[in-house]
Write a protein that holds these residues in place. Structure first.
Motif, PDB file in Angstrom:
ATOM      1  N   UNK A 104       5.106   2.852  18.471  1.00 39.64           N
ATOM      2  CA  UNK A 104       5.956   2.613  19.642  1.00 39.64           C
ATOM      3  C   UNK A 104       5.110   2.126  20.822  1.00 39.64           C
ATOM      4  N   UNK A 105       3.939   2.718  20.994  1.00 40.11           N
ATOM      5  CA  UNK A 105       2.973   2.322  22.026  1.00 40.11           C
ATOM      6  C   UNK A 105       3.524   2.441  23.445  1.00 40.11           C
ATOM      7  N   UNK A 106       4.443   3.357  23.659  1.00 34.73           N
ATOM      8  CA  UNK A 106       4.978   3.565  25.011  1.00 34.73           C
ATOM      9  C   UNK A 106       5.504   4.991  25.091  1.00 34.73           C
ATOM     10  N   UNK A 107       4.670   5.892  25.597  1.00 39.37           N
ATOM     11  CA  UNK A 107       5.042   7.305  25.636  1.00 39.37           C
ATOM     12  C   UNK A 107       6.221   7.573  26.562  1.00 39.37           C
ATOM     13  N   UNK A 108       6.500   6.666  27.490  1.00 38.43           N
ATOM     14  CA  UNK A 108       7.621   6.871  28.391  1.00 38.43           C
ATOM     15  C   UNK A 108       8.959   6.811  27.664  1.00 38.43           C
ATOM     16  N   UNK A 109       8.968   6.255  26.459  1.00 38.54           N
ATOM     17  CA  UNK A 109      10.202   6.137  25.681  1.00 38.54           C
ATOM     18  C   UNK A 109      10.394   7.299  24.713  1.00 38.54           C
ATOM     19  N   UNK A 110       9.412   8.208  24.652  1.00 39.64           N
ATOM     20  CA  UNK A 110       9.405   9.248  23.614  1.00 39.64           C
ATOM     21  C   UNK A 110       9.504  10.633  24.233  1.00 39.64           C
ATOM     22  N   UNK A 111      10.366  11.448  23.682  1.00 36.41           N
ATOM     23  CA  UNK A 111      10.420  12.871  24.013  1.00 36.41           C
ATOM     24  C   UNK A 111      10.107  13.662  22.760  1.00 36.41           C
ATOM     25  N   UNK A 152      17.396  -5.365  23.454  1.00 36.17           N
ATOM     26  CA  UNK A 152      16.101  -5.949  23.783  1.00 36.17           C
ATOM     27  C   UNK A 152      14.974  -4.946  23.607  1.00 36.17           C
ATOM     28  N   UNK A 153      15.218  -3.689  23.999  1.00 35.86           N
ATOM     29  CA  UNK A 153      14.191  -2.650  23.845  1.00 35.86           C
ATOM     30  C   UNK A 153      13.869  -2.435  22.372  1.00 35.86           C
ATOM     31  N   UNK A 154      14.910  -2.284  21.535  1.00 36.98           N
ATOM     32  CA  UNK A 154      14.666  -2.067  20.108  1.00 36.98           C
ATOM     33  C   UNK A 154      14.000  -3.285  19.475  1.00 36.98           C
ATOM     34  N   UNK A 155      14.376  -4.488  19.919  1.00 41.23           N
ATOM     35  CA  UNK A 155      13.751  -5.701  19.383  1.00 41.23           C
ATOM     36  C   UNK A 155      12.251  -5.711  19.687  1.00 41.23           C
ATOM     37  N   UNK A 156      11.896  -5.343  20.918  1.00 46.72           N
ATOM     38  CA  UNK A 156      10.481  -5.306  21.293  1.00 46.72           C
ATOM     39  C   UNK A 156       9.714  -4.298  20.448  1.00 46.72           C
ATOM     40  N   UNK A 157      10.285  -3.109  20.287  1.00 40.88           N
ATOM     41  CA  UNK A 157       9.605  -2.076  19.510  1.00 40.88           C
ATOM     42  C   UNK A 157       9.525  -2.454  18.034  1.00 40.88           C
ATOM     43  N   UNK A 158      10.576  -3.065  17.503  1.00 44.75           N
ATOM     44  CA  UNK A 158      10.571  -3.483  16.100  1.00 44.75           C
ATOM     45  C   UNK A 158       9.532  -4.566  15.866  1.00 44.75           C
ATOM     46  N   UNK A 159       9.464  -5.548  16.764  1.00 44.33           N
ATOM     47  CA  UNK A 159       8.484  -6.624  16.622  1.00 44.33           C
ATOM     48  C   UNK A 159       7.071  -6.065  16.647  1.00 44.33           C
ATOM     49  N   UNK A 160       6.838  -5.144  17.559  1.00 48.70           N
ATOM     50  CA  UNK A 160       5.517  -4.514  17.679  1.00 48.70           C
ATOM     51  C   UNK A 160       5.161  -3.755  16.399  1.00 48.70           C
ATOM     52  N   UNK A 161       6.139  -3.046  15.866  1.00 45.79           N
ATOM     53  CA  UNK A 161       5.913  -2.254  14.649  1.00 45.79           C
ATOM     54  C   UNK A 161       5.657  -3.146  13.447  1.00 45.79           C
ATOM     55  N   UNK A 190      13.648   7.647  22.071  1.00 46.76           N
ATOM     56  CA  UNK A 190      13.081   8.146  20.822  1.00 46.76           C
ATOM     57  C   UNK A 190      12.825   9.645  20.978  1.00 46.76           C
ATOM     58  N   UNK A 191      13.465  10.433  20.129  1.00 49.38           N
ATOM     59  CA  UNK A 191      13.301  11.888  20.136  1.00 49.38           C
ATOM     60  C   UNK A 191      12.570  12.290  18.861  1.00 49.38           C
ATOM     61  N   UNK A 192      11.518  13.080  19.016  1.00 44.52           N
ATOM     62  CA  UNK A 192      10.807  13.631  17.866  1.00 44.52           C
ATOM     63  C   UNK A 192      10.944  15.140  17.957  1.00 44.52           C
ATOM     64  N   UNK A 193      11.623  15.731  16.987  1.00 41.94           N
ATOM     65  CA  UNK A 193      11.966  17.139  17.111  1.00 41.94           C
ATOM     66  C   UNK A 193      11.950  17.818  15.758  1.00 41.94           C
ATOM     67  N   UNK A 194      12.296  19.084  15.742  1.00 47.71           N
ATOM     68  CA  UNK A 194      12.319  19.841  14.497  1.00 47.71           C
ATOM     69  C   UNK A 194      13.738  19.921  13.943  1.00 47.71           C
ATOM     70  N   UNK A 195      13.826  20.192  12.665  1.00 43.79           N
ATOM     71  CA  UNK A 195      15.124  20.420  12.032  1.00 43.79           C
ATOM     72  C   UNK A 195      15.831  21.600  12.691  1.00 43.79           C
TER      73      UNK A 195
END
Length: 796
Positions: A330-337, A235-244, A367-372
């Protein structure tokens, strides 16, 4: 009631305020470790390791130590006992079947939960298993008997081991089948051993996670978010995908480039329906790779209920750009690190949990945003903080942007790790690049075929041909500056990309005080400084009344959405050249069908002796240029055609010495050797595992230079540095964490020789949390420089 304690918490006056029994801690750790490995079907193995990891604390020797509270950290051995019990009870010498291998796997995880995986055979040919079996005066028999009395009885342990064996058996059989029958026996054995070592690392990751998590909760009151169920994930991924997709569908489709980007995005959404594995996302520079990759990842995560999506970028400048785009959708910083700079340093061999480790990220966000660099450290570094995150990769989508930037010295290890992630850990790996390396040419390749998310389409690719790469021979830096001024007569903006910071600094000084706006970009500038400079640069590029020049290092080459009328690139590998060309005529500003010039210049008297990979790439490019000049039709008359890039990589791999991709180390076997058969050190040892895990983990570093992150004096960081010097930061871990997080965008990485010199000048300030602050030596134009000093910074 059990009186054996695993942890004791004391207040500043040394009064005991909380205790935890060994039994409670082991059972809690077992539960958390099992949950960590549930996505890959190894929960029973995780539970077994969790139960056994602190068996050695059931000795009077350890109890006296912990209750006294005055002992030296690590002065009482408690990790050997669990290893010894496993080997004595379930192992034969030499191994006879998979049960013996399973016993060694569990023993490695139990014995490594504080200091990381130990050496099965070290460089002195000492056997790590035998050492743990024969170590005297560790109170083993006493600890074993108390373990069976208070924690779990012998029959229950046997049942737990059998359950773990039932889980590990199909995994070990899969590993044995992964290499294939067409390869030599030696290569088969090497790769099988390497995969088995990664499995040991995965088990260790789970017990470290369980151990640290339980300690944080029980002794420090830490709170962790509850795990999401499969339905909640979907459900979470569906919401984010629809938004995107709603935002993507609102994009204009007026221009051919807009239409091509939409087509690429739609193909990514459709390809996400395919089962997991390894994918290739090869689209031309400017093809909307970041958003297309996001769409694929979200759609794939929704369909297959993935735990998280991990985006990696090779440079902080790219990460900063990508993070901004991803957050917008994504529009939700609580889901992103966002994790890219770890200022918190821990004691890797501590007996007790270093409280500062609790400030590091556990990678639990969806959702993780990081370096190689962070990803490669998780796979290969010996630090427990890195190993801990390994289990977080399981059942995820990992999008590796600019995959060609994986250092060539570790291509064997990287490729095999990708195979392990995809086939054992349920990971979907997406390799993104406009210049995909020819991985099939290396000795230990990624398993194929790698599926293309967007198949090559000449008509679609034609839309993105906006530049013409031209080799213009050799020039000095002074001549390059004159050449740039001359070319600026025909365009409004120009970018010069250098291989070294001292080149860019010199060119900047040569071009300064001219009749145009001049900017500098390099890794010597903190993220905030680079972001500010890019914003000013974009504003200047939008003004037709003034010409603009930017002199940069490679930090601008990829992921930075900016466009110039002309680019000059000092000769380097074609992957870098193509990325630099991507900053030219990015949206077709030169007009329909007009190809903007990208000039490839060989810099005279350039010394790349300390940058051998750049030199090898430069030499391979020069070979391509010579071949191109003789037979341009063979390369479709373009230096950036698929044929040109393939020729370049083949030339590059030919030039690299034998075994180069195995991570060679001076006066040592390669890291690949140490992590596989370890043939130079291991000779007729009666165990399945012979790897020198600890030695390899100590030697591993993504970049050979020893660098340290330092908080620099730029804008708001002055207040942050002052805060990190305060007594409040020393007393309050939550305040310290907030400061360390806020300081991340104000750091630069300095080499050890720079650190040494700055210490001699008393220009470094020790901060709480193990961080360092810089006093002076920072230019508002070009960032860190040994020649810039302002010692009044902290004291004015």
């Amino acid at each position: 009631m059990e009186s054996y304690l695993a942890h004791i918490q004391r207040d500043p006056s040394d009064k005991i305020i909380a205790v935890q029994s060994v039994s409670k801690h082991c059972h809690n750790t077992a539960r958390y470790a099992a949950a960590a490995l549930e996505p890959v079907g190894l929960s029973a193995a995780g539970e077994a390791v969790g139960l056994l990891h602190d068996l050695g604390k059931y000795s009077e020797q350890f109890q006296d130590y912990i209750k006294d509270g005055a002992g030296t950290r690590g002065s009482v051995n408690h990790t050997f006992a669990g290893v010894r019990l496993l080997l004595e009870r379930y192992h034969h010498e030499p191994p006879e079947d998979l049960a013996d291998i399973a016993a060694e796997l569990l023993a490695l995880a139990v014995g490594g939960h504080h200091g990381g995986l130990f050496d099965c055979v070290d460089d002195q040919q000492k056997n790590g298993f035998r050492h743990r079996l024969t170590k005297k005066e560790i109170g083993y028999e006493e600890a074993r008997d108390n373990f069976f009395r208070f924690c779990i009885n012998q029959e229950e342990l046997d049942q737990q081991f059998q359950a773990a064996l039932n889980e590990l058996t199909p995994v070990l059989e899969h590993i044995c089948a992964m290499t294939g029958e067409e390869v030599s026996d030696e290569r088969y054995d090497q790769e099988t051993a390497f995969y088995s070592g990664l499995l040991a690392r995965l088990l260790l990751s789970a017990v470290i996670e369980g151990d640290r998590r339980d300690t944080a909760i029980s002794m420090n009151g830490a709170a962790f978010p509850p795990a999401r169920s499969g339905e909640e994930l979907e459900q979470m991924w569906f919401t984010l995908l629809t938004r995107t997709e709603e935002k993507l569908n609102a994009f204009s489709s007026k221009t051919p480039i807009d239409q091509a980007r939409r087509m690429i995005s739609n193909q990514c959404g459709q390809a996400a329906e395919q089962a997991g594995g390894v994918f290739r996302l090869s689209v031309p520079t400017g093809g909307g790779k970041t958003l297309s990759g996001l769409r694929f990842a979200l759609a794939h995560a929704r369909k297959y209920r993935k735990q998280r999506i991990i985006f990696t970028s090779p440079l902080l400048s790219i990460l900063d750009q990508n993070a901004k785009e991803i957050r917008k959708y994504i529009q939700d910083d609580s889901l992103i690190l966002e994790h890219h700079s770890n200022l918190v340093r821990t004691e890797e061999n501590s007996e007790q949990l270093d409280e500062r480790e609790l400030l590091t990220e556990t990678w639990e966000a969806p959702v993780i945003i990081t370096t190689l660099v962070q990803l490669l450290n998780i796979l290969f570094s010996g630090k427990t903080t890195c190993i801990r995150r390994f289990h977080s990769l399981c059942n995820s989508v990992i999008v590796i942007d600019e995959v060609q930037t994986v250092p060539s010295k570790m291509l064997s290890m990287f490729s095999l790790a990708v195979n392990f992630l995809a086939e054992i850990c349920g990971v979907t790996v997406v390799l993104c690049s406009a210049t995909q390396p020819c991985t099939e040419q290396i000795e230990h390749p990624i398993h194929g075929p790698i599926r293309d998310i967007v198949p090559y389409d000449p008509a679609l690719w034609q839309v993105f041909q906006r530049t013409d790469i031209q080799s213009v021979g050799s020039m000095s830096l002074e001549q390059i500056a004159d050449f740039a001024v001359k070319k600026l007569e025909h365009v409004d903006s120009l970018l010069i990309v250098c291989n070294k910071k001292n080149q860019s600094e010199h060119l900047y000084s040569l071009l300064k005080d001219k009749s145009f706006a001049l900017f500098s970009l390099s890794a010597a500038m903190c993220v905030t400084h680079r972001r500010d400079t890019l914003n000013k640069l974009k504003s200047a590029l939008g003004q037709s009344s003034q010409k603009t020049v930017c002199v940069s290092t490679q930090v601008i080459e990829a992921g930075v959405d900016i466009s110039f009328g002309c680019v000059i690139r000092l000769s380097a590998g074609m992957d870098s050249v193509v990325q630099a060309a991507g900053r030219c005529n990015r949206s077709g500003e030169a007009g329909p069908g007009v190809l903007a010039p990208v000039y490839l210049v060989e810099c005279q008297q350039e010394n790349l002796s300390h940058l051998p990979d750049i030199q090898l790439g430069k030499d391979a490019t020069q070979e391509l240029i010579a071949e191109f000049a003789a037979r341009p039709e063979q390369f479709q008359h373009r230096l950036d055609s698929d044929a040109s890039i393939e020729y370049y990589y083949r030339a590059l791999y030919r030039r690299e010495p034998a075994g180069h991709h195995d991570y060679c180390v001076k006066d040592r076997p390669s890291l690949f050797s140490l992590l596989s058969l370890n043939g130079q050190y291991a000779q007729e040892h009666p165990y399945y595992f012979n790897q020198a895990f600890r030695l390899a983990g100590t030697l591993f570093e993504v970049f050979e230079e020893n660098t340290t992150d330092v908080v620099v004096p730029y804008k708001e960081s002055e207040a942050l540095i002052a805060g990190l010097c305060s007594e409040k930061a020393q007393r309050d871990p939550f305040y310290l964490r907030s400061l360390l997080e806020a300081a991340k965008p104000y750091t630069v990485s300095l080499y050890q020789y720079q650190i040494d010199r700055l210490n001699e000048e008393h220009s470094l300030i020790p901060l709480q949390g193990g961080a360092l602050g810089l006093s002076g030596h920072y230019s508002a134009e070009t960032g860190f420089s040994m020649g810039e000093s302002n010692l009044e910074f902290l004291w004015r």
